[in-house]
Design an enzyme around this catalytic site. Structure first.
Site, PDB file in Angstrom:
ATOM      1  N   GLY A 130     -10.694 -14.126 -54.970  1.00 27.88           N
ATOM      2  CA  GLY A 130     -10.161 -14.410 -56.308  1.00 27.88           C
ATOM      3  C   GLY A 130      -8.656 -14.524 -56.276  1.00 27.88           C
ATOM      4  CB  SER A 131      -6.144 -13.695 -58.871  1.00 29.57           C
ATOM      5  OG  SER A 131      -6.804 -14.390 -59.893  1.00 29.57           O
ATOM      6  CB  ILE A 132      -5.654 -10.965 -53.949  1.00 28.69           C
ATOM      7  CG1 ILE A 132      -7.089 -11.078 -53.449  1.00 28.69           C
ATOM      8  CG2 ILE A 132      -5.494  -9.770 -54.868  1.00 28.69           C
ATOM      9  CD1 ILE A 132      -7.535  -9.891 -52.582  1.00 28.69           C
TER      10      ILE A 132
END
Lengths: 565, 127
Positions: free
Chosen positions: A281-283
């Site tokens: 995801g966003s990481i």
């Protein structure tokens, strides 16, 4: 008179001849067989209890030690009254007399009744002095800190062989092969002499880990709290030193006590940090931004239009958390804008993005010295769909392990070098001589020092003013990134809104990172955002770790230290 | 007295002992000494042999006794080493950080220092 003498002489001659014949029979004809039989009677082969090496943490604290214990066996043919013997043994062994009796009445010449007894059980059996029942010495592995670092240590089976973790990977070096020594005994079975103990077949070493007991404890404690508080299914924490790639703590939930690994479920024994992969995801936007910065396709201050929170790519509308207008690269990271990330991805392009994805080590093994590592998954650009570049920019269509991501982030924290993560620091002989030091291994340079510095500086904004505020540690600057990744529901094959992985990855202190900490909470029921469960867990771990490591606080941002004469 | 004869004396009434000419006087007493020496040597040799045999047996018994003693000490040593390991294991279990933290917080009422209560100085500022 002469006749008498002759008679006596003949009798004596006859007797002596008889003796001679017998002596010939014993000495010459049966000599070898009898000599061997005699040797068997006065020589005894004693099993030497194997000396498996000790496992220490980085400060020399014992995490796994071997002790000599007794196991009780029976020779059924020697037992005259199996029922009575079974009745006597039952209360000591905690088994039913019927069960023991069944084993005492088999045709086998030797049966184990119970392996690796407690000392009081062994004493009780010795006191019973039962015919046909004996005690044999064996080595048993003990883990004095119980659950601590269980997934790194692994465990040892009944035959003194490693089954998981460092115990299995370093099995040959930790030693523990069964050995024997020959001893003479008297008629009562008492030992008189023994030969010198043989040299071990292979040298035995003690293993010194990179794990720090205190940091490991902090990580385990905070992870357990986070999993409990959020009602999550599982969780992992990886703490590493970005400069060397040394893993200082590696925790998983659920966990187990290797002293009683047999009653632990396979789910509890699973080292999720190296074997389980998840969509980050966003990481993952961190990897995208680092690649784009390195290639010079973006600068921190570049502005991208946020499309008011929604963008259509390949016929699919991808939404943002906010209706952003023009936002900078720094803001794309601090606010974790999907639209912004997609636009950066499009600017970087497929092949360059893939170059950085694989450059940071995704899709291949990190080479960590723990068994069962998985490489995660990333398709080659040839196999990408029209949507792939966009969703990859948000951290989908790629799967990573917690250790893999922590290692990749460590490359940002150490100035751009990908290090090989490792849990073993060195090997020592049993007298303490260092025989092998595991030196840090540089895998490759991924980005320049300048890019790494810029990335860290931008990522401090995530904690100062963005989605990762809950990760802020008073007195220290933190560079990090939150992630809330939807999981694919196996039932529907689509991304689930219920099942998510909440993550936070950060480096502390941001100006000269001592630690990189990754927190991944799988399927939390409550507190379902990376910023609301993983970030506070990071804060708790980092706060205690800084105190423990005596790291001085970060200097205030607007103050520069100067030398005063 | 009649013609001189090599008679040197009268052993007893009516018994004469003849001695060949040239025989040295005192021969009887030397033979006795030799015989005595002979018997003594045999006895001595026997005693010597017996002493040797006894020494040999004593030596064996001594070595066997030492063997028993060695095994006993070896057993004691192994037991003490084992006991030491057990105690170290127990100490290790007692030093478990979870237990230490529980005792510190619950039994002793200790608290984690609040931010600002612990001040760490950069090494460069320490003279």
């Amino acid at each position: 008179m002469r006749a008498r003498i002759l008679a006596i002489f003949l009798i004596l001659l006859l007797g002596l001849s008889g003796i001679g014949v017998k002596v010939f029979g014993i000495q010459i004809r049966q000599g070898d067989r009898l000599a061997e039989r005699a040797a068997r009677q006065y020589l005894r082969r004693l099993p030497l209890v194997s000396r498996r090496g000790t496992i220490y943490d980085r400060a020399g604290r014992e995490l796994a030690v071997s002790l000599r214990v007794s196991s009780v066996f029976a020779e059924p043919a020697e037992i005259q009254d199996p029922a009575e013997t079974a009745r006597a043994l039952a209360p000591v062994l905690g088994q039913s007399a019927k069960e023991i009796q069944t084993r005492l009445t088999t045709n086998k010449t030797f049966v184990w009744l119970q392996r690796q007894l407690e000392p009081r059980q062994a004493d009780a059996i010795s006191d019973l002095n039962l015919k046909g029942v004996g005690l044999a010495p064996e080595s048993r592995r003990f883990y004095p800190r119980q659950e601590l670092a269980s997934h790194v240590l692994g465990m040892v089976g009944l035959e003194d062989r490693g089954l998981e973790g460092v115990e299995v990977l370093y099995d040959d070096l930790l030693g523990g092969k069964p050995q024997f020594v020959v001893a003479q005994q008297d008629a009562l079975g008492r030992l008189v002499f023994r030969q010198d103990e043989p040299a071990p077949q292979a040298p035995i070493f003690d293993v010194h880990l990179t794990i720090d007991e205190v940091l490991q404890y902090i990580a385990e404690r905070e992870l357990a709290r986070a999993v409990e508080r959020s009602g999550a299914k599982t969780g992992s924490v990886v703490v590493l030193d970005p400069a060397t790639g040394e893993i200082l703590a590696l925790a998983n939930q659920p966990s187990f006590d290797p002293n009683s690994y047999k009653i632990a479920s396979s789910a509890a024994k699973r080292n999720r940090a190296t074997t389980d992969y998840f969509e980050p995801g966003s990481i993952f936007k961190v990897i995208l931004a680092a690649g784009a910065l390195e290639e010079g396709v973006i600068r921190p201050t570049d502005q991208f239009f946020g499309e008011n929170g929604a963008i259509e790519v390949g016929g699919v509308t991808i939404r943002d958390h906010g209706k952003y207008g023009w936002i900078s690269v720094r803001e794309i990271l601090t606010q974790s804008s999907n639209v912004g990330a997609i636009k950066i991805g499009q600017k970087l392009g497929k092949s360059l993005f893939y170059h950085y994805i694989s450059g940071f080590g995704f899709g291949s093994l990190t080479g960590i010295d723990l068994p069962g590592e998985t490489p995660g998954m990333i398709r080659r650009p040839k196999g990408w769909s029209g949507l792939s570049l966009s969703v990859l920019s948000m951290g989908q269509e790629v799967s990573v392990t917690p250790v893999q991501f922590a290692t990749a982030f460590a490359a940002l924290a150490n100035g751009g070098t990908l290090m090989r993560p490792h849990v073993v620091r060195g090997l020592r002989t049993q007298d303490g001589t260092l025989v092998r030091r595991i030196e840090p291994v540089v895998v490759r340079r991924v980005i320049s020092e300048q890019t790494a510095r810029t990335m860290l500086e931008m990522l401090t904004g995530v904690v100062d003013e963005g989605t990762g505020k809950a990760a802020a540690v008073p007195g220290y600057s933190v560079a990090g990134k939150t992630g809330t990744a939807q999981k694919v529901d196996p039932a529907t094959g689509r991304y689930s809104h219920r099942k998510i992985v909440a993550t936070f990855i950060g480096a502390i202190p941001a100006e000269a990172p001592r630690l990189v900490i990754l927190v991944a909470i799988d399927e939390p029921e409550t507190l379902r955002w990376g910023g609301s469960i993983a970030a506070p867990t990071f804060r708790e771990i980092a706060q205690d770790a800084m105190k423990y490591l005596k790291v001085p606080p970060s200097p205030p941002r607007d103050v520069r230290l100067v030398h005063a004469n | 007295m009649a013609q001189a004869s090599p008679v040197i004396g009268v052993a007893g009434a009516g018994v004469r002992i003849a001695v060949r000419p040239g025989t040295r006087l005192g021969g009887r007493s030397r033979r006795t000494w030799w015989e005595w020496l002979n018997s003594v040597s045999i006895v001595g040799l026997c005693l010597l042999f017996l002493a040797g045999a006894l020494f040999y047996v004593w030596q064996h018994i001594y070595v066997v006794r030492q063997g028993y003693e060695l095994e006993r000490l070896r057993g004691t040593h192994a037991k003490l080493v084992q006991e030491n390991k057990m105690l170290r294991l127990e100490a290790g279990q007692l030093r478990s950080l979870r237990r230490v933290e529980e005792i510190a917080r619950i039994r002793l009422g200790m608290l984690t220092p609040k931010p600002g209560q612990v001040v760490l100085l950069p090494e460069s500022t320490i003279q």
